[in-house]
Design an enzyme around this catalytic site. Structure first.
Site, PDB file in Angstrom:
ATOM      1  CG  HIS A 183      43.189  44.038  27.991  1.00 28.24           C
ATOM      2  ND1 HIS A 183      44.127  43.126  28.237  1.00 28.24           N
ATOM      3  CD2 HIS A 183      42.143  43.260  27.228  1.00 28.24           C
ATOM      4  CE1 HIS A 183      43.933  42.185  27.687  1.00 28.24           C
ATOM      5  NE2 HIS A 183      43.008  41.997  27.190  1.00 28.24           N
ATOM      6  CE  LYS A 185      40.925  41.143  31.343  1.00 31.23           C
ATOM      7  NZ  LYS A 185      41.750  41.455  29.858  1.00 31.23           N
ATOM      8  CG  ASP A 190      35.381  44.547  52.293  1.00 32.11           C
ATOM      9  OD1 ASP A 190      35.126  45.505  51.955  1.00 32.11           O
ATOM     10  OD2 ASP A 190      34.707  43.720  52.880  1.00 32.11           O
TER      11      ASP A 190
END
Length: 530
Positions: A183, A185, A190
């Site tokens: 789950h 995110k 870079d």
């Protein structure tokens, strides 16, 4: 479901500023209007002293933290950074929408324009292959590998060790996701990292409100890359099917240090526990004595309970409970304000109790601390109008909201805690939005704007703290400009929200049927969560 299912530990990169102890003066002398004299220590010093025992700490200039305001701006920012990427792109998400051709084309252009660029994408195996044999997240992502090769494009899908054997064979798709998901995110490009609760599909780019914080910090981006690649090395690899490049296969690479979670879940967990724990823990360092008046610290927090057994060394739940306990127990926070939000209101009971107790005194009478809980209205819930059991979820969250307000009333905190529901139109109709934001903000006594916020993937539920993989950050600041921006974020999220009382939830149209309550009970009894 998978087509065919056919590492070593990473060392910490970058130079995080990690401290075990904080002197009170570290967060003193930078008070808001009307606060105590500059010589008095800020309550933030007590918070950072506790957090330094839990999680790594990075000092990041406030000017290098940017808060994105809308889904459309999140998507345009993400694509622009991908187009200009020079070395790496790493994306951890629950899933990428099966028709996100624009995002795939953006990644393809970046790979084509820069031969040195490498892309790593991590999603969840259950969610990412749900539609198989029809087009899915897995089949879409495999096209990048087919075009640019697995040396430049590494696609991974994490499979929970909690769903194996007969349980996996018999539990229907979509419902089976209740046994644990990847789950996180993390959107790294870079030397910049975007922390969010948003997945990568059209609704999250257009009409599902969430949070998006951009950190321009090489050390912090390296740290989250280490987390990303660690979970990648505990995941299946997605490759094009040699017989049909429009399809895919999932293989367990021999370079993975652990056995497959489907073949040997206990050995997989044993390896994961040894591997992950050192990465997420605070590191002993000599305490620094910052001289800058305006300081901002970022504490990465992770919740990997399902992979850390028998000793759960996850850092998010301890960090959240530490902050809330200080709100509840320290007189320095009397008169503080907090905002807690979750799109799916199923808050962990420990957190619920701590939020309520922060607004009452030891004698269970109201204090001057004020709190607001913000959640999605049923008509702004992503499951509104869904078929089957998932269609019952908006009513289930309403039932949980009513139970929370009952607890608030029992604690005599009705005048101190307010519940708001967010709604912008109705899901499934023109102009209808959904609400997916989650987080916690704390505003110190006699100050105008928040000095502390949690941002990331967690929904702060039992599931988040037992089954799913979650990563986020706790930002602590006394920088006036960043505090103002955090205040603007809370105002923006509440713009389309209205207060809801116990009486409102007792109205006929809000009553929850016996079928919803029974379904909630069954899911909890068989070991799943929502």
């Amino acid at each position: 479901m998978f087509g065919r299912i056919g590492g070593h530990a990473l060392r910490c990169a970058g130079r995080p500023v990690i401290r075990r102890r904080i002197y009170a003066r570290s967060f003193s002398g930078q008070a808001g209007a009307g606060t105590a004299a500059a010589s008095a220590p800020s309550p933030l010093a007590g918070i950072t002293a506790e957090l330094d025992r839990i999680a790594p700490r990075f000092e990041v200039p406030a000017s290098q933290i940017h808060i994105i305001d809308t889904p459309a701006n999140f998507y345009s920012t993400l694509k622009n950074k991908i187009r200009n990427a020079r070395r790496r792109v790493y994306l951890s998400t629950l899933y990428i929408g099966k028709t996100e051709y624009d995002l795939i084309e953006t990644l393809s252009h970046a790979l084509r324009d820069n031969p040195k660029l490498k892309v790593s994408i991590l999603t969840d195996a259950l969610r990412g292959t749900r539609e198989t044999p029809d087009p899915s997240c897995a089949s879409l992502l495999s096209t990048l590998v087919a075009e640019y090769g697995s040396e430049r494009v590494d696609i991974r899908m994490f499979h929970t060790p909690n769903l194996t054997g007969l349980r996996k064979d018999w539990i229907p798709r979509r419902i089976n996701e209740g046994w644990g998901l990847q789950h996180m995110k993390l959107y790294g490009i870079d030397d910049e990292i975007i922390l969010s609760g948003a997945n990568l599909s059209e609704e999250y780019f257009t009409s599902r409100l969430d949070r998006y914080h951009v950190f321009s910090s090489k050390a912090l981006t390296e740290y989250y890359a280490k987390i990303h690649h660690a979970i990648c090395s505990l995941s299946f690899q997605v490759l094009p099917d040699p017989q049909d490049e429009s399809n895919y296969v999932l293989e367990w690479p021999t370079t993975n240090g652990a056995p497959s979670p489907l073949d040997s879940p206990q050995d997989f967990i044993a390896y994961s526990s040894t591997y992950l724990s050192p990465i997420i823990q605070a590191t002993e360092n000599e305490p620094a004595r910052p001289s800058e008046a305006s300081q901002t610290y970022v504490y990465p927090v992770s919740q990997f309970t399902s992979l850390l057994q028998p000793n759960d060394t996850s850092t998010e739940f301890p960090a959240v409970t530490t902050v809330l306990r200080l709100l509840s127990s320290s007189s320095a926070f009397t008169g503080a304000r907090w905002l807690f939000t979750a799109g799916y209101f199923n808050i962990h009971p420990v957190l619920s109790s701590l939020l309520i107790s922060s607004t009452t005194t030891a004698s269970n009478t109201p204090s001057t601390t004020q709190g607001t809980v913000l959640t999605a209205s049923p008509w702004a819930n992503g499951f509104y109008g869904s078929s089957g059991i998932s269609g019952m979820l908006p009513a289930a969250y309403t039932h949980l909201s009513a139970r929370f307000l009952d607890r608030v009333a029992a604690a005599q905190a009705t005048n101190s805690i307010q519940l708001k529901e967010w709604r912008k139109g109705t899901v499934g109709t023109p102009g209808g939005w959904t609400y997916h934001a989650k987080g916690l903000w704390v505003t110190l006594p006699r100050e105008e704007h928040p000095s502390l916020t949690f941002v990331g993937s967690s929904n702060y539920t039992k599931r988040s703290y037992s089954l799913d993989l979650e990563v986020g950050a706790l930002v602590v600041t006394n920088d006036q400009d960043l505090k103002r921006k955090l205040g603007e974020e809370t105002e923006r999220l509440q713009k389309d929200a209205s207060p809801v009382s116990r009486d409102d939830l007792r109205r006929t149209e809000r009553r929850v049927g016996w079928n919803v309550r029974l379904s909630m009970w069954i899911v909890e009894k068989v070991g799943g969560a929502f």
